[in-house]
Motif scaffolding. Structure first.
Motif, PDB file in Angstrom:
ATOM      1  N   UNK A 143     -11.710 -42.780 -23.681  1.00 40.99           N
ATOM      2  CA  UNK A 143     -11.723 -44.008 -24.464  1.00 40.99           C
ATOM      3  C   UNK A 143     -12.083 -45.206 -23.579  1.00 40.99           C
ATOM      4  N   UNK A 144     -11.490 -45.269 -22.377  1.00 41.24           N
ATOM      5  CA  UNK A 144     -11.804 -46.356 -21.456  1.00 41.24           C
ATOM      6  C   UNK A 144     -13.258 -46.357 -21.044  1.00 41.24           C
ATOM      7  N   UNK A 145     -13.810 -45.176 -20.761  1.00 40.13           N
ATOM      8  CA  UNK A 145     -15.207 -45.088 -20.342  1.00 40.13           C
ATOM      9  C   UNK A 145     -16.153 -45.493 -21.457  1.00 40.13           C
ATOM     10  N   UNK A 146     -15.855 -45.080 -22.686  1.00 41.27           N
ATOM     11  CA  UNK A 146     -16.744 -45.326 -23.816  1.00 41.27           C
ATOM     12  C   UNK A 146     -16.859 -46.817 -24.130  1.00 41.27           C
ATOM     13  N   UNK A 147     -15.749 -47.554 -24.047  1.00 48.23           N
ATOM     14  CA  UNK A 147     -15.765 -48.976 -24.432  1.00 48.23           C
ATOM     15  C   UNK A 147     -15.879 -49.901 -23.228  1.00 48.23           C
ATOM     16  N   UNK A 148     -16.249 -49.372 -22.071  1.00 50.09           N
ATOM     17  CA  UNK A 148     -16.217 -50.163 -20.840  1.00 50.09           C
ATOM     18  C   UNK A 148     -17.372 -51.144 -20.694  1.00 50.09           C
ATOM     19  N   UNK A 183     -25.934 -47.923 -17.928  1.00 49.57           N
ATOM     20  CA  UNK A 183     -25.935 -46.705 -17.101  1.00 49.57           C
ATOM     21  C   UNK A 183     -24.557 -46.333 -16.579  1.00 49.57           C
ATOM     22  N   UNK A 184     -23.773 -47.322 -16.157  1.00 47.78           N
ATOM     23  CA  UNK A 184     -22.442 -47.016 -15.617  1.00 47.78           C
ATOM     24  C   UNK A 184     -21.547 -46.409 -16.681  1.00 47.78           C
ATOM     25  N   UNK A 185     -21.588 -46.967 -17.892  1.00 46.76           N
ATOM     26  CA  UNK A 185     -20.761 -46.429 -18.971  1.00 46.76           C
ATOM     27  C   UNK A 185     -21.191 -45.017 -19.352  1.00 46.76           C
ATOM     28  N   UNK A 186     -22.510 -44.795 -19.398  1.00 47.05           N
ATOM     29  CA  UNK A 186     -23.025 -43.456 -19.721  1.00 47.05           C
ATOM     30  C   UNK A 186     -22.591 -42.453 -18.661  1.00 47.05           C
ATOM     31  N   UNK A 187     -22.740 -42.840 -17.402  1.00 52.85           N
ATOM     32  CA  UNK A 187     -22.377 -41.932 -16.304  1.00 52.85           C
ATOM     33  C   UNK A 187     -20.886 -41.615 -16.331  1.00 52.85           C
ATOM     34  N   UNK A 359     -17.306 -60.610 -24.177  1.00 52.92           N
ATOM     35  CA  UNK A 359     -17.468 -59.201 -23.829  1.00 52.92           C
ATOM     36  C   UNK A 359     -17.680 -58.379 -25.087  1.00 52.92           C
ATOM     37  N   UNK A 360     -18.774 -58.644 -25.767  1.00 55.31           N
ATOM     38  CA  UNK A 360     -19.014 -58.011 -27.064  1.00 55.31           C
ATOM     39  C   UNK A 360     -19.314 -56.518 -26.928  1.00 55.31           C
ATOM     40  N   UNK A 361     -18.678 -55.741 -27.762  1.00 56.15           N
ATOM     41  CA  UNK A 361     -18.959 -54.309 -27.844  1.00 56.15           C
ATOM     42  C   UNK A 361     -19.718 -54.045 -29.134  1.00 56.15           C
ATOM     43  N   UNK A 362     -20.584 -53.030 -29.118  1.00 58.49           N
ATOM     44  CA  UNK A 362     -21.397 -52.771 -30.298  1.00 58.49           C
ATOM     45  C   UNK A 362     -21.863 -51.341 -30.370  1.00 58.49           C
ATOM     46  N   UNK A 363     -23.183 -51.171 -30.432  1.00 58.82           N
ATOM     47  CA  UNK A 363     -23.760 -49.857 -30.698  1.00 58.82           C
ATOM     48  C   UNK A 363     -23.572 -48.873 -29.551  1.00 58.82           C
ATOM     49  N   UNK A 364     -23.672 -49.353 -28.300  1.00 55.08           N
ATOM     50  CA  UNK A 364     -23.582 -48.429 -27.168  1.00 55.08           C
ATOM     51  C   UNK A 364     -22.247 -47.685 -27.146  1.00 55.08           C
ATOM     52  N   UNK A 365     -21.102 -48.377 -27.264  1.00 55.46           N
ATOM     53  CA  UNK A 365     -19.833 -47.622 -27.295  1.00 55.46           C
ATOM     54  C   UNK A 365     -19.753 -46.630 -28.455  1.00 55.46           C
ATOM     55  N   UNK A 366     -20.309 -47.001 -29.610  1.00 54.65           N
ATOM     56  CA  UNK A 366     -20.250 -46.066 -30.732  1.00 54.65           C
ATOM     57  C   UNK A 366     -21.114 -44.843 -30.443  1.00 54.65           C
ATOM     58  N   UNK A 367     -22.292 -45.061 -29.863  1.00 56.06           N
ATOM     59  CA  UNK A 367     -23.150 -43.924 -29.503  1.00 56.06           C
ATOM     60  C   UNK A 367     -22.469 -43.057 -28.445  1.00 56.06           C
ATOM     61  N   UNK A 368     -21.852 -43.709 -27.445  1.00 53.04           N
ATOM     62  CA  UNK A 368     -21.152 -42.940 -26.413  1.00 53.04           C
ATOM     63  C   UNK A 368     -19.976 -42.165 -27.002  1.00 53.04           C
ATOM     64  N   UNK A 369     -19.357 -42.716 -28.048  1.00 52.67           N
ATOM     65  CA  UNK A 369     -18.232 -42.023 -28.670  1.00 52.67           C
ATOM     66  C   UNK A 369     -18.665 -40.740 -29.365  1.00 52.67           C
TER      67      UNK A 369
END
Length: 508
Positions: A143-148, A183-187, A359-369
């Motif tokens: 969870x921490x990695x996905x929304x980081x 890249x860091x969140x994906x890795x 620190x807006x979160x959006x599509x990337x965390x959802x895709x990573x999830x």
């Protein structure tokens, strides 16, 4: 992305359209058309309310889903990842085209630290807090990695789409960070999934993979940027409409080559676009407009599609955890990570606080999830639901207060009025000359001066003046007034002198 992967990306949609009855296909397309139209029509209303427009797209996607009014059955996480990735490529490419190299250089070190160390710190803090709420360690770390990471799509939609002009260093830091921190969140996410499944150790993987992906992504992006610029200026196409097709090909090739070379494809796309946007391009104005339209269409389609993946009935079960983690992320984790990363650069306290708040979160965390779901990690769907709840909280808490906080801290730059008429020159090959618009402000030397009294360089001249709703021919006895929009033609070598007279170009 290989041709086989590309084929598998579009195959589900092709299968749906091929097997569905004509009436069902028409109904599906009709519902999607209504959702897109509502998103566009009501975007202005949402913007005035101070809410991020991406929240509207997500909510409409949920309403169109299987538990909403649209009743669209959609649970293909793999297809969502592929299409979301393509959309992010288009969004990052558009953002890079309008980003200057000088602005990137000015904030590269702080933005780079935020995009690496800041992401890791945020992930660790969120994971620790989630564990305190009773979430298992594996789920908490994922969870921490996905929304980081912050999200470029959400940041561009709020800052650029919302007509919010920030002080240069603050705005550039936020935008560049959002473009290079994926890249860091994906890795982190991929490494944690591998560690949970017992296929590799996370420590060595991170130490080697992070710098390698960043270096390869930057290198591939620069190569495609320079090669693409040379190609665009040398090739002679039969119609101007083929130039955007060529730039799209360059963007997708940059992403694909960097990814296959074990680099960051997202970073490569952004760097490629920066290189292209800072050079002389044929049909430049047309290219900028087309890629801007593609980026907005991508944002709408991506967030609608991600909204379709959500089942509102499951959100109530994770609401307490999602709300708690979302508030902790916005109020403590993100600001603390930003403060630690920006400490060496001596940013003023209010700038540190502002960057930490945006620190807006959006599509990337959802895709990573969706990655844990596709990897069949235990509890993956629960993580996805929590992440979606966090995205909504992020959109409402920091997102809805951005305008107020920006003005309160004095970071907003007064917006120049838009001219009632626009004059531009589009050409299919580069010319040794520019036609540029300048807004006449009271402190300029040319304000209240006759054109005949202004010493222009040879071959430079004022072409047209837009004063309110009036178009004025440029005569020798014409006086430039405050508030005029003045179109000046000049040679490239005379740009510095012209800007001394007329100031910063409009849109620059």
């Amino acid at each position: 992305m290989t041709f086989m992967n590309l084929f598998s990306a579009i195959q589900p949609l092709a299968t749906i359209l091929a097997l569905a009855e004509p009436g069902a296909t028409a109904a599906l397309l009709g519902v999607l058309g209504v959702l897109v139209a509502i998103s566009v029509v009501f975007s202005r209303v949402v913007n005035r309310l101070g809410l991020p427009i991406v929240l509207l797209f997500l909510v409409l996607g949920m309403l169109g889903g299987s538990e909403g009014l649209g009743r669209i059955e959609f649970q293909d996480y793999g297809f969502a990842v592929r299409m979301g990735t393509m959309a992010l490529v288009l969004i990052l490419f558009d953002g890079g085209l309008s980003t200057s190299v000088s602005s990137v250089r000015q904030v590269l070190m702080p933005a780079g630290l935020l995009a690496t160390v800041g992401v890791a710190l945020t992930a660790a803090l969120v994971a620790g807090f989630a564990r305190m709420l009773g979430v298992g360690w594996s789920e908490a770390l994922l969870l921490g990695a996905v929304v980081s990471s912050t999200d470029a799509a959400a940041v561009f939609a709020v800052l650029r789409g919302g007509s919010l002009r920030l002080a240069p260093r603050v705005g550039r830091t936020i935008e560049v960070e959002s473009c290079v921190n994926d890249p860091m969140a994906v890795i982190l996410t991929v490494a944690l999934i591998a560690a949970i499944q017992g296929t590799s150790s996370i420590g060595p993987l991170l130490l080697v993979t992070v710098p390698l992906q960043l270096v390869i992504g930057t290198g591939v992006g620069m190569i495609f940027g320079y090669v693409g610029r040379a190609l665009l200026n040398r090739v002679r196409l039969t119609t101007a409409g083929l130039y955007p097709a060529l730039t799209l090909a360059i963007a997708f090739l940059s992403f694909g080559v960097a990814t296959l070379a074990f680099g960051s494809g997202f970073l490569a796309v952004f760097v490629t676009a920066v290189m292209l946007g800072n050079g002389r391009l044929p049909y430049r104005n047309g290219l900028i407009r087309i890629h801007d339209a593609l980026a907005w269409l991508s944002q709408i389609a991506m967030f609608l599609m991600l909204g379709l993946l959500v089942f509102p009935s499951r959100l109530m079960d994770v609401a307490p955890i999602g709300l708690g983690v979302g508030l902790f992320l916005a109020l403590i984790a993100r600001p603390l990570a930003v403060a630690l990363c920006l400490a060496p650069f001596r940013f003023p306290a209010k700038e540190v606080g502002y960057v930490g708040w945006i620190g807006l979160r959006g599509a990337v965390p959802i895709i990573l999830a969706t990655f844990p779901v596709l990897a069949q990690v235990q509890g993956a769907e629960r993580i996805f639901d929590i992440v979606f709840f966090i995205i909504v909280v992020s959109s409402i808490i920091p997102g809805a207060t951005i305008r107020y906080v920006t003005r309160r801290l004095g970071f907003d730059v007064p917006e120049r009025p838009t001219p009632e008429a626009v004059l531009e020159v589009n050409t299919t090959h580069a010319l040794d000359g520019e036609l540029t618009s300048f807004f006449i402000e009271p402190f300029l030397a040319v304000c209240n001066a006759k054109l005949s009294d202004i010493e222009f360089p040879p071959a430079a001249a004022v072409v047209l003046i837009v004063r309110g709703t009036e178009l004025m021919a440029a005569r020798g006895d014409t006086v430039l007034r405050e508030g005029d929009h003045c179109y000046v033609f000049f040679r490239l070598k005379d740009r510095v002198f012209i800007e001394l007279l007329f100031g910063r170009p409009e849109g620059g």
